[in-house]
Design a protein around this motif. Structure first.
Motif, PDB file in Angstrom:
ATOM      1  N   ASP A 539      -0.658  60.309  54.120  1.00 26.90           N
ATOM      2  CA  ASP A 539       0.125  60.974  55.279  1.00 26.90           C
ATOM      3  C   ASP A 539       1.548  60.276  55.578  1.00 26.90           C
ATOM      4  O   ASP A 539       2.367  60.824  55.988  1.00 26.90           O
ATOM      5  CB  ASP A 539      -0.582  61.022  56.796  1.00 26.90           C
ATOM      6  N   SER A 540       1.428  58.938  55.239  1.00 24.51           N
ATOM      7  CA  SER A 540       2.725  58.116  55.590  1.00 24.51           C
ATOM      8  C   SER A 540       3.712  58.260  54.350  1.00 24.51           C
ATOM      9  O   SER A 540       4.870  57.999  54.561  1.00 24.51           O
ATOM     10  CB  SER A 540       2.347  56.655  56.060  1.00 24.51           C
ATOM     11  N   LEU A 541       3.103  58.823  53.008  1.00 24.63           N
ATOM     12  CA  LEU A 541       4.261  59.000  52.028  1.00 24.63           C
ATOM     13  C   LEU A 541       4.962  59.834  52.020  1.00 24.63           C
ATOM     14  O   LEU A 541       4.963  61.024  51.716  1.00 24.63           O
ATOM     15  CB  LEU A 541       3.151  58.719  50.626  1.00 24.63           C
ATOM     16  N   GLU A 542       6.307  59.757  52.509  1.00 22.54           N
ATOM     17  CA  GLU A 542       7.347  60.748  52.873  1.00 22.54           C
ATOM     18  C   GLU A 542       8.202  61.021  51.376  1.00 22.54           C
ATOM     19  O   GLU A 542       8.880  60.201  51.002  1.00 22.54           O
ATOM     20  CB  GLU A 542       8.519  60.395  53.786  1.00 22.54           C
ATOM     21  N   THR A 543       7.477  62.068  50.768  1.00 19.97           N
ATOM     22  CA  THR A 543       8.138  62.476  49.587  1.00 19.97           C
ATOM     23  C   THR A 543       8.658  63.843  49.742  1.00 19.97           C
ATOM     24  O   THR A 543       8.305  64.698  50.632  1.00 19.97           O
ATOM     25  CB  THR A 543       6.872  62.661  48.494  1.00 19.97           C
ATOM     26  N   PRO A 544       9.484  64.273  48.866  1.00 21.58           N
ATOM     27  CA  PRO A 544      10.102  63.548  47.931  1.00 21.58           C
ATOM     28  C   PRO A 544      10.954  62.397  48.340  1.00 21.58           C
ATOM     29  O   PRO A 544      11.727  62.558  49.218  1.00 21.58           O
ATOM     30  CB  PRO A 544      10.997  64.337  46.859  1.00 21.58           C
ATOM     31  N   PHE A 545      11.012  61.302  47.666  1.00 21.09           N
ATOM     32  CA  PHE A 545      11.729  59.832  47.940  1.00 21.09           C
ATOM     33  C   PHE A 545      12.746  59.993  46.738  1.00 21.09           C
ATOM     34  O   PHE A 545      12.360  59.716  45.566  1.00 21.09           O
ATOM     35  CB  PHE A 545      10.894  58.674  47.931  1.00 21.09           C
ATOM     36  N   GLN A 546      14.118  59.975  47.204  1.00 27.03           N
ATOM     37  CA  GLN A 546      15.151  59.969  46.024  1.00 27.03           C
ATOM     38  C   GLN A 546      16.022  58.923  46.366  1.00 27.03           C
ATOM     39  O   GLN A 546      16.212  58.467  47.279  1.00 27.03           O
ATOM     40  CB  GLN A 546      15.976  61.198  46.186  1.00 27.03           C
ATOM     41  N   PHE A 547      16.381  58.125  45.152  1.00 24.86           N
ATOM     42  CA  PHE A 547      17.546  56.914  45.300  1.00 24.86           C
ATOM     43  C   PHE A 547      17.912  57.060  43.961  1.00 24.86           C
ATOM     44  O   PHE A 547      17.521  57.571  42.945  1.00 24.86           O
ATOM     45  CB  PHE A 547      16.667  55.843  45.551  1.00 24.86           C
ATOM     46  N   ASP A 548      19.027  56.123  43.705  1.00 22.62           N
ATOM     47  CA  ASP A 548      19.716  55.816  42.760  1.00 22.62           C
ATOM     48  C   ASP A 548      19.482  54.471  41.937  1.00 22.62           C
ATOM     49  O   ASP A 548      19.393  53.350  42.772  1.00 22.62           O
ATOM     50  CB  ASP A 548      21.281  56.125  42.805  1.00 22.62           C
ATOM     51  N   VAL A 549      19.231  54.236  40.801  1.00 21.46           N
ATOM     52  CA  VAL A 549      19.008  53.157  39.982  1.00 21.46           C
ATOM     53  C   VAL A 549      20.295  52.951  38.721  1.00 21.46           C
ATOM     54  O   VAL A 549      20.280  53.419  37.989  1.00 21.46           O
ATOM     55  CB  VAL A 549      17.858  52.633  39.487  1.00 21.46           C
TER      56      VAL A 549
END
Length: 559
Positions: A539-549
């Motif tokens: 429930d706590s996994l807020e997806t989609p999670f987006q970020f840059d590498v």
């Protein structure tokens, strides 16, 4: 840093480990250096590229190379065997100093392992056997091939080992127990008082080294006499011996089971220090819910299903279930409080099961002890004229319980541990198992897997250790971690260390999980969580999670 190095003595020009199979050991040069190899080529084999001089390093075999078990083709069965090419510029290479103190520590660990295993030598390299004779054996010798570790500067050797997995000294268990209460130690000259159990059973004073003191020792005779148990009727044992599962409990120090810090927090094996950390207490095996079960193959639960490691398994002919024995205990000069303590030790309470004999971790040896009657001798009447022809035992003696020596909390905890109903329903009673690694309850092999996983997981909230027995709820358990798979999408080109960067981002985003794997090939992220926490974590996994590498745009989402 862990690698191979030859501890070299300029006065000793021979190279150990080569004498078993010749000074020049030849292998196919296509095999990478220092890689664990299978024995597919015979010694002195000439490759197309010519000869390669080196050391053939084999673990195990008691100092007799031909003793090792063979495959069908005659090649040895061995799991630890390396070929280490000998560098042509060896004489010119830099020498790293080894402190005599570290050699002494390494030697002491080997000797202790030998003595703890009842004079069974540790798993040693072939050619290094026969070193444990004498009162003060020097096992570690000049010229030995060893694994080693160095200090942060890379200038000084700090640890030595004959294998890639080594032990380190963690302190003295005797002293660690003494810090809890000196009366938990065996009776010795530094003790000032007896425990109630010692006052009943008697003591023999031990010296500081654990040896017996012959002169001027303070000893006390027992006031109890336990007599042999006699069976009611004939006892028929099974005609054939049955093979038990391995009785391989995790050996100390194993801190996740046996130790804690002063705040009751998890202690890693790496950080265990018996000068700071304390033992959890006494270990007791739990009543086993499955010991009566029989599988489809007709075997009892406690019988092995595996043909591996047969030399580590015991064969037994157990006494049949519901067999009754009778015995009696003689006592003399006990106070009412001492007799009350003895009675409660025999009958702690309703439903309690004692454990006797072999196989306790597997549920064998569970017994119920019942006091049928107590008889007293009135000495003053016994040796009077009136008592000359009277019965040995007197009906005039009346006993009233005195609970002065009973600790109510300790008694309640003992009852909690000894009652089968204290376990939550369907809880497996076994050593912890690693479901992530493919193990299941009552697994018979690789019992170390759970402990390895438990050591490596982050954050600290996921690390588990055995807690004390609470009397208000079900008994504490150690959980196997479970995995959650997420999909990974990458657009653009990232840096070489993109996997480490992704792991770091996810660890900071979801601190309740351990990022176990980031697989770029199949575009998958695997998180580890405790079973009880799976619903809340999902429930706590807020997806989609987006970020840059770097130049790569990463999207992690639920599958």
């Amino acid at each position: 840093m862990t690698t191979y190095q030859h501890v070299y003595n300029p006065d000793q020009k021979e190279y150990p480990q080569t004498s078993e199979i010749g000074d020049d050991v030849l292998v196919d040069s296509r095999i990478p250096q220092n890689m664990i190899i299978n024995w597919t080529l015979k010694p002195r084999h000439l490759t197309r590229q010519g000869n390669t001089k080196g050391i053939y390093y084999v673990m195990g075999g008691k100092d007799q190379y031909r003793w090792m078990p063979k495959n069908r083709d005659g090649s040895p069965k061995k799991k630890h065997d390396l070929f280490i090419p000998w560098p042509s510029d060896f004489e010119k290479r830099k020498r790293l100093p080894v402190d005599e103190k570290d050699i002494s520590i390494f030697n002491a660990l080997l000797v202790k392992r030998y003595l703890d295993s009842k004079n069974d030598a540790p798993f040693m390299p072939v050619g290094y056997g026969g070193r444990f004779q004498g009162d003060r054996p020097q096992v570690v010798r000049s010229g030995d091939l060893v694994y080693f570790d160095v200090d942060d500067a890379g200038e000084q050797v700090t640890e030595l080992s004959y294998s890639a997995i080594w032990r380190k000294p963690v302190g003295n268990l005797y002293d660690a127990i003494g810090k809890i209460d000196s009366n938990l130690l065996p009776w010795n000259p530094d003790r000032k008082a007896l425990t109630p159990a010692e006052a009943l059973f008697g003591v023999i004073e031990k010296g500081a080294d654990g040896g017996r003191i012959d002169d001027h020792a303070h000893n006390l005779a027992s006031r109890l006499r336990f007599h042999d148990a006699q069976a009611e009727g004939k006892v028929t044992l099974p005609a054939e011996a049955q093979t038990l599962k391995i009785l391989a409990s995790p050996k100390p120090p194993s801190p996740s089971l046996y130790f804690r810090d002063s705040h009751g927090v998890y202690v890693s094996k790496q950080n265990l220090d018996l000068s700071k950390h304390v033992p959890n207490g006494r270990k007791r095996y739990l009543p086993h819910p499955n010991w009566r079960q029989t599988g489809q193959n007709g075997k009892k639960y406690w019988e092995t299903r595996s043909n591996e490691n047969q030399h580590q398994k015991l064969r037994v002919r157990p006494i049949p279930e519901e067999t009754t024995y009778r015995f009696h205990i003689g006592f003399e000069n006990l106070s009412a409080a001492e007799l009350t303590l003895l009675r409660r030790a025999i009958e702690p309470g309703e439903g309690f099961q004692h454990q006797l004999g072999l196989g306790k971790p597997l549920g064998l040896g569970q017994v119920k002890v019942v006091i049928e009657e107590m008889k007293f001798i009135d000495r003053s009447t016994r040796y009077s004229l009136a008592g000359w022809k009277a019965s040995r035992y007197s009906d005039a003696v009346r006993f009233e319980e005195d609970k002065y020596l009973l600790d109510p909390q300790a008694l309640e905890t003992l009852l909690h541990l000894g009652r089968p109903g204290s376990l939550a329903e369907a809880t497996p009673v076994c050593y912890p198992f690693d479901e992530i690694g493919g193990q299941r309850p009552y697994n018979e092999t690789e019992g170390f897997k759970w402990f390895v996983t438990n050591e490596k997981v982050r954050p600290a909230s996921l690390k588990q250790h055995m807690k004390g027995a609470e009397t208000s709820d079900n008994l504490p358990t150690l959980e196997s971690l479970h995995s959650i798979s997420l999909s990974l999408n990458i657009r653009g080109r990232g840096p070489k260390n993109i996997v480490q960067k992704i792991k770091g981002k996810l660890a900071r985003k979801w601190p309740c999980c351990h990022v176990d794997k980031v697989d770029l090939r199949i575009r998958e992220v695997v998180l580890l969580v405790r079973k009880a926490g799976i619903p809340g974590v999902m429930d706590s996994l807020e997806t989609p999670f987006q970020f840059d590498v770097g130049n790569a745009h990463i999207t992690v989402s639920k599958t």
